[in-house]
Write an enzyme that holds these catalytic residues in place. Sequence first.
Site, PDB file in Angstrom:
ATOM      1  CD  GLN A   1       5.116  41.664  78.706  1.00 32.77           C
ATOM      2  OE1 GLN A   1       3.894  41.668  78.514  1.00 32.77           O
ATOM      3  NE2 GLN A   1       5.761  40.612  79.138  1.00 32.77           N
ATOM      4  CB  SER A   2      -0.116  46.224  77.728  1.00 35.11           C
ATOM      5  OG  SER A   2      -0.469  45.680  76.504  1.00 35.11           O
ATOM      6  CB  THR A   3       0.761  47.692  82.125  1.00 37.69           C
ATOM      7  OG1 THR A   3       0.783  46.329  82.568  1.00 37.69           O
ATOM      8  CG2 THR A   3      -0.561  47.970  81.446  1.00 37.69           C
TER       9      THR A   3
ATOM     10  N   GLY B   1       6.115  48.199  78.347  1.00 41.83           N
ATOM     11  CA  GLY B   1       5.362  49.000  79.311  1.00 41.83           C
ATOM     12  C   GLY B   1       4.458  50.032  78.688  1.00 41.83           C
ATOM     13  CG  LEU B   2       5.339  52.746  76.204  1.00 43.01           C
ATOM     14  CD1 LEU B   2       6.125  53.363  75.077  1.00 43.01           C
ATOM     15  CD2 LEU B   2       4.706  53.830  77.055  1.00 43.01           C
TER      16      LEU B   2
END
Length: 696
Positions: free
Chosen positions: A20-22, A61-62
């Site tokens: 997940q991107s963020t 989250g990255l």
Amino acid sequence: MQNKIQSHHKEKLAYVYLRQSTMGQVRLNQESTERQYALKNKAESLGWQLHQIKTLDNDLGLSGAQSSNREDFKSLVADVSMGKVGAVLALEASRLSRSCTDWHRLLEICALTNTLIIDEDGCYNPSDFNDQLLLGLKGTMSQAELHFIRARLLGGKINKAKKGQLRFPLPVGYCYDSEGSAVLDSDEQVRDVIALVFKIFNDQGSAYAVSHYFGKNNILFPKRAYGGVWKGKLMWGKLTLSRVLGVLKNPSYAGVYVYGRYRHEKTISPDGTIKAKMIKLTQDNWQITIQDHHDQYITWDDYLDNQKRLEKNQTNGIETLLPGPAREGLALLHGLLICSYCGHKITVRYQGHGGIAPYYQCSWRRKEGSGTKDCLTMRCEPVDHAIAERVLSVIEPQQIQIAVRALEELENRQQGVSKQWQLKLQRAQYESDLAQRRYEEVDPSNRLVAATLEKRWNDSLADLDTLQQQYNEQVNNNKVYNISSKKEELLKLTKDFPKLWHSQSTSSKDRKRILRLLIKDITVKISDIPKQAILYLRWQGGATEEMSVALPPKSSDKWRCSPDIIEQIQTLAKSMTDQEIVELFASKALKTNKGNPYTLYSIKWIRFKYNIPSYNLRKPGEYSINEVAHKFDVSHHVVRYWIEKGIIDARKAHNNRFWIFLSPEKEYELREKVNSSTKIGLARAKYLSTNEGGAL
Ligand SMILES: [Zn+2]
């Protein structure tokens, strides 16, 4: 799908890669995260054993825009290239990586190692041409999609911002109302505190003064939590200098809507990774500025004035912070010292005449408003000196040890070589001796044999000779390598190190570099009695040690009178005048801290400073004998008589001097007495005529 998954795939591991991107996506888009975890079940249903399935979820989250900090993606690529992986499972294959280069590299490796890629839509074998094409397309599509989304979002964003409708986190003091427009915070305390920041800055002219004021008066500053569990909640905390600056520099407080105060810039670091950096734009480069957008705390002109003042303060600050050329070579430990009170790096300040005396100072706590005093201030020189001495003393034995050990090694080796030679020579000698004996023992009539033996003897002699020559050569070579002289040279070098350190030609930069090579950091504590700095050294090797360095007393302390002298004056002043004290001190040859004799002035100063009353100091409402005599027009003998008889209140001061207190009643009584007394009248007449009074 099933026919693509072969038994050899199932023998290897199946990697489930989650991303997940963020952190916001991780928190809010839980459905997606759950779907990603469900891939594990999918792998199981496709025939992998549970222990063969590995979930890579460290990259949640990255952002996928670069692989530099995505550790799991890196280990995925590594394991795939080692052929350990049978299949990689991801929610959408193209989401494995948002960066085209990363994606294509992964595909290539998967193709080479015959690793499958499985997502919700199907199973792909990158070594198969059609699948490769499809996957490549997916990657390109995803890249394009990203571009379109971004362009659309940004376009929409700017459109909204142009109308002043784009919402972003408001600074504390503002809230969004139900219609979504920015309004002043309904909390009166919040509004007052923000107004106070601007007022104090207006009065005192520096951001530091504001945080100091808040700290000194224990005023807390609010912060509104944005997002998360605490969303919208007010939290009160200390007003730090950085927050003051944040408030003063934020144009929102002037009722102005600004979009684009910052710009993201991507830079490539030396190790090839791409890093995004936030760059602050100057006011002329702000993208959108809308005046009178919402209620203001200050006017736009005030805002501009504040910026100018801040800028001016800043240049002043830089001037005092930047060492001039004359100051070079000082403050050796700059960057190494850590304040033990707040944990921040200690800075260097220049004070004193012409601003050339360097001080190590930490004002962090004061600046952040959590204290009214600096954490510590000390002269650079004693600390620098102590550390340099310590470093020199450390370097010496170390250097000698290494050098001596190296030389001993060399010596051993030479001795070993020499022994080998001795043995070789001995053997050659023995063989030559043997050849000689054999030749001598042979029957000379047997000429053929004798000739052969003679030749052997000759050969052995020649061998011995060559060997001897070689050995001599070696010894001569070793003489060039004279170890004892080398040792001396090295010892001299270590002795020279202090010379090198102190040498004029060694720049302070080099000295600083040497210190950094040896010392990791130094934590500093100050103790007052006796005034000293306690240094906790951490050497680069990890060794630690504690040192204390005596610090000179503050100049004001240095010239301060010793407590002993103050005590003496306190006692003496009860029965002695200042002049008498001066004389007494002179007879005792007592000197001030500066080495001068005590003077009337210095005693007076000490009494003033430490609030010691003078011995013959007149109190308010007191008269001298002469003054009373004059007042009642009588002789001083009369007054003395009154004192003797207790008719008037008097206190005896220095040198039998009297101070007389007269109440109005007493004054009236005395006047009556004088007027009615014939004795006094006669005495007065006599006194007036002869100006000489007899005792009454
Ligand atoms: Zn500090």
